[in-house]
Design an enzyme around this catalytic site. Structure first.
Site, mmCIF file in Angstrom:
data_model
loop_
_atom_site.group_PDB
_atom_site.id
_atom_site.type_symbol
_atom_site.label_atom_id
_atom_site.label_comp_id
_atom_site.label_asym_id
_atom_site.label_seq_id
_atom_site.Cartn_x
_atom_site.Cartn_y
_atom_site.Cartn_z
ATOM 1 N N HIS B 56 0.828 -1.209 0.000
ATOM 2 C CA HIS B 56 0.000 0.000 0.000
ATOM 3 C C HIS B 56 0.864 1.262 0.000
ATOM 4 O O HIS B 56 0.393 2.338 0.361
ATOM 5 C CB HIS B 56 -0.918 0.028 1.217
ATOM 6 C CG HIS B 56 -1.719 -1.208 1.397
ATOM 7 N ND1 HIS B 56 -2.577 -1.669 0.422
ATOM 8 C CD2 HIS B 56 -1.793 -2.104 2.412
ATOM 9 C CE1 HIS B 56 -3.146 -2.793 0.857
ATOM 10 N NE2 HIS B 56 -2.684 -3.076 2.050
ATOM 11 N N HIS B 218 -6.968 -4.579 -1.046
ATOM 12 C CA HIS B 218 -6.260 -5.847 -1.240
ATOM 13 C C HIS B 218 -6.867 -6.604 -2.411
ATOM 14 O O HIS B 218 -6.693 -7.803 -2.544
ATOM 15 C CB HIS B 218 -6.354 -6.723 0.013
ATOM 16 C CG HIS B 218 -5.943 -6.016 1.253
ATOM 17 N ND1 HIS B 218 -6.828 -5.305 2.020
ATOM 18 C CD2 HIS B 218 -4.733 -5.879 1.832
ATOM 19 C CE1 HIS B 218 -6.170 -4.762 3.034
ATOM 20 N NE2 HIS B 218 -4.908 -5.085 2.944
#
Lengths: 210, 330
Positions: B56, B218
């Site tokens: 991320h 995700h």
């Protein structure tokens, strides 16, 4: 054939965990594929890393009691896996090990009772219940079949856990990452239940090798 | 899938070695996976610690520095860090004033941070905790794991970090972090799947002519798939989803965030469309941030985060910050 009155020692538990590590290694891609469908595609590689750490730790220290072997393995999983499965599997083994305590030999009955305590701890930590499409859907049938005893309780536990994992296919996930999918989680086998079933298969294999 | 890596097993460690090489103002413990402000512990200051799965970036390591986080704990790709990392980070940044854990609401992160908080408290460190759960794409109910933490994390870490930098006590920093967290809502869309290094192929199949509305960071599925839409249509849908839940009655902070593979050219165009929607709805935008801040590896797409902001929050948002990926006023 081994029933619940037969005793197990640290060596059996050691074999159980190394067998589990080998099957996680073999099934890693399958677990990751299942996770890709309803989660985030890392269950296989995470457990692979965790069980490799367990095998390494057990190679360095070799505790003399079944309980101590499980506690050590559980700690390794918590410290190396991450994600939800690290704390959950770590708790399963650690709490089972703590419940077994210090004796160098334990009966199958004692292991079954301790496993139930471990599985209850997983349910409490994750806030899940059977039917939520989680590892509990394999763990509870497995531990119940084991506790039921009979001529070959370990094989019965393996079958029950496998069937439990298979039964997650039509379930709608209510916990964990798959819960975000709602109805779209239906039709997929839960990766956590699948890896949990591997643990019972490994246990049956380790006991049969006695 | 071609990737600029050596072997999949080492992507996180390799990246941390790069962070160490590029940022002498950070202490990077590659073996234990902790990134810490070099001047830690800062005297008389609450320590802010966050962490989560890798993939991320720049979240969270890129936000370590003066005015934001004191430490970040990167896990494996898309996998929460382990408790040892957070307790190590807490010990490194605690000045005696306590530590605040900023946790995105995912089952793994919550469990590992909970275990870490217990361990840190055993060592005599006071620990506060705030959950970020801003993603309106998923229903918050007893039937799910609750809302996911996404873009709102940046606002929580920036604003609470600024308050901590001023020397506020743990209770106040924690209360502010919670206020920001409760004031944020986000919605994301994916134009393509992400690909984790360990799997090496796309996490999900998204046909060429479709997009996923409500994607998670995700690659978790969102609300629905539709035939590809224009930037304006996506802005209408995403902004409406956020406003339906947030209903702001005053100024807001806006984050137009890229998922990793969408060019800034497209992101700025998308930002213009989001601003158009907010103008139509008469929502006054006090500050706008555009860029790749809370990403999902190589996913194409974007998310919109809107945060209701009072004067104090605006002042803290504007306060100086000096991190690898967010820097102003200094």
């Amino acid at each position: 054939m081994t029933d619940l009155t037969d005793e197990l020692d640290a060596g059996t538990v050691f074999r159980w965990l190394t067998t589990a590590a080998a099957s996680v290694e073999r099934e890693a891609d399958v677990l990751t594929e299942l996770d890709a469908a309803i989660g985030d595609a890392d269950h296989g590689s995470n457990l692979q890393r965790g069980f490799a750490a367990v095998v390494t730790a057990l190679g360095k220290e070799s505790p003399g009691a079944p309980g101590a072997v499980l506690v050590l393995a559980g700690r390794q999983l918590v410290s190396s896996v991450g994600g939800a499965s690290g704390p959950l599997y770590g708790t399963l083994l650690r709490r089972t090990g703590k419940a077994l305590g210090d004796p160098e030999r334990v009966t199958g009955r004692e292991l079954a009772d301790a496993l139930r305590i471990g599985v209850d701890a997983v349910a409490q930590l994750g806030g899940a219940a059977p039917g939520d499409k989680t590892m509990l859907d394999a763990l509870y049938p497995g531990v119940e079949a084991l506790s039921a005893g009979g001529p070959d309780p370990y094989a019965a536990a393996r079958t029950a856990a496998d069937e439990g994992a298979q039964a997650t296919v039509p379930m709608r996930a209510r916990k964990g990452r798959a819960s975000y999918l709602g109805d779209r989680s239906v039709g997929h086998k839960d990766p956590g239940a699948t890896s949990s079933a591997l643990l019972f298969t490994a246990l049956a294999g380790a006991v049969a090798d006695e | 899938m071609k990737m600029l890596i050596n072997v999949p097993e080492n992507v996180v460690a390799d990246a941390l070695r790069g962070v160490a090489a590029a940022h002498p103002e950070l202490t990077v413990d590659v073996a234990n996976r902790v990134v810490v402000r070099r001047d830690s512990p800062v005297a008389d200051k609450v320590g802010l610690v966050s962490g989560g799965g890798s993939g991320h970036e720049p979240l969270h390591g890129g936000f370590v520095g003066r005015g934001m986080l004191d430490a970040a704990c990167p896990g494996e790709v898309f996998t929460s860090p382990v408790p040892d990392q957070m307790t190590r980070a807490a010990a490194a940044v605690d000045s005696g004033k306590g530590v605040l854990f900023v946790v995105k609401n995912y089952t793994g992160d919550v469990l590992n941070f909970d275990m870490a908080a217990e361990l840190a408290e055993d060592e005599g460190i006071q620990v506060g905790k705030v959950l970020v759960q801003d993603d309106v794409a998923v229903t918050d109910s007893d039937f799910t794991a609750g809302r996911r933490g996404t873009g709102g994390t940046l606002f929580v870490e920036k604003i609470a970090g600024a308050l901590a930098e001023e020397g506020a006590p743990l209770e106040r920093v924690e209360a502010m972090a919670r206020q920001v967290s409760e004031s944020c809502r986000s919605f994301g869309v994916a134009l393509s799947s992400c690909t984790t290094p360990s799997k090496g192929s796309p996490t999900f199949d998204l046909p060429a002519g479709e997009l996923e509305l409500g994607i998670g960071i995700h690659g978790e599925s969102g609300r629905e798939r539709r035939p590809m839409m224009t930037s304006g249509e996506i802005a209408d849908f995403a902004t409406d989803a956020v406003l339906t839940d947030l209903d702001p009655d005053g100024p807001v902070l806006l984050l137009v965030n890229g998922m990793g593979a969408t060019p800034l050219l497209e992101l700025y165009g998308f930002c213009a469309e989001v601003r158009r929607v907010l103008d139509e709805r008469r929502v006054p935008v006090a500050r706008t941030l555009v860029g790749n801040y809370v990403t999902s590896l190589d996913m194409a797409g974007a998310s919109v985060t809107i945060c209701r902001a009072d004067e104090e929050m605006l002042r803290l948002y504007d306060a100086p910050v000096s991190t690898a990926s967010l820097r102003w006023g200094c």
